[in-house]
Design an enzyme around this catalytic site. Structure first.
Site, short mmCIF file in Angstrom:
data_model
loop_
_atom_site.label_atom_id
_atom_site.label_comp_id
_atom_site.label_asym_id
_atom_site.label_seq_id
_atom_site.Cartn_x
_atom_site.Cartn_y
_atom_site.Cartn_z
N TYR A 46 -6.60 4.32 -12.62
CA TYR A 46 -7.24 3.27 -11.82
C TYR A 46 -8.61 2.91 -12.40
O TYR A 46 -8.95 1.73 -12.57
CB TYR A 46 -7.37 3.77 -10.38
N LYS A 95 -9.85 -0.72 -13.94
CA LYS A 95 -10.99 -1.48 -13.39
C LYS A 95 -12.08 -1.67 -14.46
O LYS A 95 -12.76 -2.70 -14.48
CB LYS A 95 -11.53 -0.78 -12.14
P1 NDP Z 1 -4.49 -3.01 -0.17
O1 NDP Z 1 -3.48 -2.08 -0.74
O2 NDP Z 1 -4.85 -2.88 1.28
O3 NDP Z 1 -4.01 -4.53 -0.41
C1 NDP Z 1 -3.57 -4.92 -1.68
C2 NDP Z 1 -3.11 -6.37 -1.61
O4 NDP Z 1 -2.63 -6.74 -2.90
C3 NDP Z 1 -1.99 -6.59 -0.63
O5 NDP Z 1 -2.18 -7.85 0.00
C4 NDP Z 1 -0.74 -6.62 -1.52
O6 NDP Z 1 0.24 -7.46 -0.95
C5 NDP Z 1 -1.29 -7.25 -2.79
N1 NDP Z 1 -0.59 -6.88 -4.03
C6 NDP Z 1 -0.49 -5.66 -4.61
N2 NDP Z 1 0.22 -5.73 -5.75
C7 NDP Z 1 0.57 -7.04 -5.89
C8 NDP Z 1 1.31 -7.76 -6.87
N3 NDP Z 1 1.84 -7.16 -7.95
N4 NDP Z 1 1.50 -9.09 -6.71
C9 NDP Z 1 0.97 -9.73 -5.62
N5 NDP Z 1 0.26 -9.10 -4.66
C10 NDP Z 1 0.06 -7.77 -4.79
O7 NDP Z 1 -5.80 -2.89 -1.09
P2 NDP Z 1 -7.36 -2.99 -0.72
O8 NDP Z 1 -7.61 -4.10 0.23
O9 NDP Z 1 -7.86 -1.64 -0.40
O10 NDP Z 1 -7.97 -3.36 -2.15
C11 NDP Z 1 -8.06 -4.71 -2.60
C12 NDP Z 1 -8.72 -4.71 -3.96
O11 NDP Z 1 -10.00 -4.08 -3.87
C13 NDP Z 1 -7.95 -3.94 -5.03
O12 NDP Z 1 -8.07 -4.58 -6.27
C14 NDP Z 1 -8.65 -2.59 -5.04
O13 NDP Z 1 -8.49 -1.93 -6.27
C15 NDP Z 1 -10.08 -3.01 -4.80
N6 NDP Z 1 -10.95 -1.98 -4.27
C16 NDP Z 1 -10.71 -1.41 -3.05
C17 NDP Z 1 -11.58 -0.44 -2.54
C18 NDP Z 1 -11.37 0.17 -1.18
O14 NDP Z 1 -12.20 1.01 -0.75
N7 NDP Z 1 -10.34 -0.20 -0.44
C19 NDP Z 1 -12.75 0.01 -3.30
C20 NDP Z 1 -12.88 -0.65 -4.58
C21 NDP Z 1 -12.03 -1.61 -5.03
P3 NDP Z 1 1.77 -6.99 -0.65
O15 NDP Z 1 1.77 -5.52 -0.38
O16 NDP Z 1 2.12 -7.84 0.53
O17 NDP Z 1 2.51 -7.35 -1.87
#
Ligand code: NDP
Length: 239
Positions: free
Chosen positions: A146, A150
């Site tokens: 991961y 990033k």
């Molecule tokens: P979630 O797992 O809650 O949400 C991820 C979203 O991405 C969902 O809407 C999912 O939709 C979508 N998704 C995943 N893979 C795909 C794909 N291949 N194609 C299309 N849609 C996709 O993640 P978070 O909200 O926690 O994180 C969001 C972003 O922020 C990420 O990039 C994460 O790395 C980053 N981040 C998060 C942190 C945290 O504390 N939560 C900290 C730092 C960075 P569905 O499942 O419906 O396909």
């Protein structure tokens, strides 16, 4: 934007809608959750549509952008938010675990940038905001895949910022720290307290605080800002 069906992406979609932006978003499947987000955004008073797309797949990303351009006419802002984790210590991490996380997190940013770039180039403006992570700067136990994905997003974004600047297309990265989401709701309170004690601001961030940073970088409030990495992390070290 990519991945708005829950978590940070959902907050970003809502915040942009509240600022008056029409929102096209995707998740991997068209399901009740996607329809609910569509309805929520429409109730704010903007045009909103969800699309089923796997943005880590080149053809799927191309089709997603083609459909959005047909439905909305143009795209001024792209937020690449979709991302996954698949944690393990390097000793135990499989090649499949490494590849899947790199392919989804970095590959999706490449596929979506490739797909959107021709229309932004043609219109002579655009703003791309990629979601990184403080882990991409600082590293983290059990998250080498991961963290690498990033960190790579930073290098990719800075290269695009240089290539696209002459066409008034800005590319920036928002790096969230520890953010409270549905996933963190199950973390025991004493563990939460330990983690928060290491954050200078002594609390996790909210999804809306990440969303506000995205709006700022995407907006006309910063027309001369490109190629920056903006941490949203309460002052965490190494970020
Ligand atoms: P979630 O797992 O809650 O949400 C991820 C979203 O991405 C969902 O809407 C999912 O939709 C979508 N998704 C995943 N893979 C795909 C794909 N291949 N194609 C299309 N849609 C996709 O993640 P978070 O909200 O926690 O994180 C969001 C972003 O922020 C990420 O990039 C994460 O790395 C980053 N981040 C998060 C942190 C945290 O504390 N939560 C900290 C730092 C960075 P569905 O499942 O419906 O396909």
């Amino acid at each position: 934007m990519t991945g708005a069906t829950r978590g940070i992406g959902h907050a970003i979609a809502v915040r942009f809608a509240k600022e008056g932006c029409n929102v096209a978003f995707c998740g991997r499947a068209r399901n009740d959750k996607m329809v609910a987000v569509e309805e929520e955004l429409a109730s704010i008073g903007v045009k909103a549509k969800g699309y089923a797309a796997d943005v880590a797949n080149y053809d799927s990303a191309q089709a997603f952008v083609k459909d959005v351009l047909a439905d909305f006419g143009k795209v001024d802002i792209l937020v690449n938010n979709a991302g996954i984790t698949d944690d393990a210590a390097v000793k135990r991490m499989t090649e499949e675990q490494f590849d899947r996380v790199m392919h989804t997190n970095l590959g999706s940013v490449f596929c979506m940038t490739k797909a959107i770039q021709p229309s932004m180039w043609k219109q002579g403006h655009g703003s791309i905001v990629n979601i990184g992570s403080v882990v991409g700067v600082a590293g983290n136990y059990n998250q080498a895949n991961y963290a690498a994905s990033k960190a790579a997003i930073l290098g990719f974004s800075k290269s695009c910022a240089k290539e696209f600047a002459a066409r008034n297309i800005r590319v920036n990265v928002v790096c969230p720290g520890f953010i409270e989401t549905e996933m963190t709701a199950d973390i025991p309170q004493d563990l939460m307290n330990t983690w928060c004690s290491r954050i200078p601001m002594k609390r996790p961030g909210t999804t809306d605080e990440v969303a506000q940073a995205c709006v700022f970088l995407a907006s006309d409030m910063c027309p001369y800002i490109t190629s920056v990495m903006l941490p949203v992390c309460g002052g965490m070290e190494d970020a």
